[in-house]
Enzyme design. Structure first.
Site, short mmCIF file in Angstrom:
data_model
loop_
_atom_site.label_atom_id
_atom_site.label_comp_id
_atom_site.label_asym_id
_atom_site.label_seq_id
_atom_site.Cartn_x
_atom_site.Cartn_y
_atom_site.Cartn_z
N GLY A 109 0.84 -1.19 0.00
CA GLY A 109 0.00 0.00 0.00
C GLY A 109 0.87 1.25 0.00
N HIS B 153 -2.27 8.04 6.74
CA HIS B 153 -1.21 8.80 6.04
C HIS B 153 -1.77 10.09 5.45
CE1 HIS B 153 2.42 6.42 6.21
NE2 HIS B 153 1.85 5.34 5.70
N GLN C 98 3.08 9.96 1.18
CA GLN C 98 4.40 9.34 1.32
C GLN C 98 5.36 9.68 0.18
OE1 GLN C 98 2.37 5.36 2.13
NE2 GLN C 98 4.33 5.11 3.16
N CYS D 194 5.71 -0.16 7.38
CA CYS D 194 5.34 0.99 6.54
C CYS D 194 6.55 1.36 5.70
CB CYS D 194 4.95 2.16 7.44
SG CYS D 194 4.59 3.68 6.53
N LEU D 195 6.30 1.66 4.43
CA LEU D 195 7.40 2.02 3.54
C LEU D 195 8.11 3.29 4.00
CD1 LEU D 195 5.82 1.21 0.07
CD2 LEU D 195 7.55 -0.09 1.31
N HIS E 187 -4.63 2.22 7.58
CA HIS E 187 -3.24 2.69 7.62
C HIS E 187 -3.02 3.81 6.59
CE1 HIS E 187 1.27 1.64 7.91
NE2 HIS E 187 1.20 2.45 6.88
N GLU E 188 -3.56 3.62 5.38
CA GLU E 188 -3.32 4.59 4.31
C GLU E 188 -4.10 5.89 4.52
OE1 GLU E 188 -0.87 4.05 2.75
OE2 GLU E 188 -0.68 1.90 2.55
NI NI Z 1 2.58 3.35 5.54
#
Ligand code: NI
Length: 179
Positions: A46, A137, A51, A91-92, A133-134
């Site tokens: 995701g 963000h 991000q 998380c990226l 989660h997204e």
């Molecule tokens: Ni993330």
């Protein structure tokens, strides 16, 4: 298509509030393509536009094992409900860190797809966790915000230290979803 740079915690730009998309035009579709390519290359399941330093409410997710089931959520609005489940998340934007986070087990989502068409779906399990989660963000929230101050400080120090080194980030929990 282009690979986009992913912001790394504690970058303050991860705290920006993303704005709704007014028109799903060619530039938005290009952003979606670039975000998808960036997510697959990372690899993650995701990615939110925040991000990649774009303050627009765009999310891409692919939880399939075959990595060919891209889901696009533009202006997602979620209502989360059900029981609280705790599962490990990565998380990226927080590379190499996997920690347990409590989320709701289900979420109803309304959004636009990449053609600008309204979509509405009920999610549960991993997809429900991912979408929560997204959307966090997009609202300037990172999953480490759910952790204790002590853990958060430790993660911040580690990532700041690693940002100054060439050493690749290692992680010993390879199976947790990186979203
Ligand atoms: Ni993330």
């Amino acid at each position: 298509m282009a690979l986009l740079d992913i912001l790394v915690y504690p970058d303050p730009r991860l705290r920006k509030q993303a704005r709704p998309i007014e028109t799903v035009d060619q530039s938005v579709r290009q952003l979606v393509k670039d975000m998808a390519q960036t997510m697959y290359a990372a690899p993650g399941i995701g990615l939110a536009a925040t991000q990649v330093n774009v303050t627009k409410r765009v999310v891409v997710i692919d939880i399939s094992e075959t990595h060919d089931q891209l889901q696009v959520f533009i202006n997602p609005v979620i209502s989360s409900f059900g029981e609280t489940i705790e599962s490990e998340e990565g998380c990226l934007s927080v590379p190499g860190i996997i920690e347990p986070v409590a989320r709701f087990s289900q979420a109803n989502v309304t959004a636009l797809d990449s053609d600008g068409m309204p979509i509405e779906l009920h999610t549960e399990g991993l997809l429900a966790i991912c979408i929560q989660h997204e959307v966090d963000h997009l609202d300037g929230k990172v999953f480490v915000d759910y952790l204790s101050q002590l853990k958060r400080d430790r993660i911040r120090k580690r990532l700041v230290r690693e940002s100054h080194s060439e050493r690749p980030t290692s992680c010993d929990k390879e199976n947790a979803p990186v979203i």
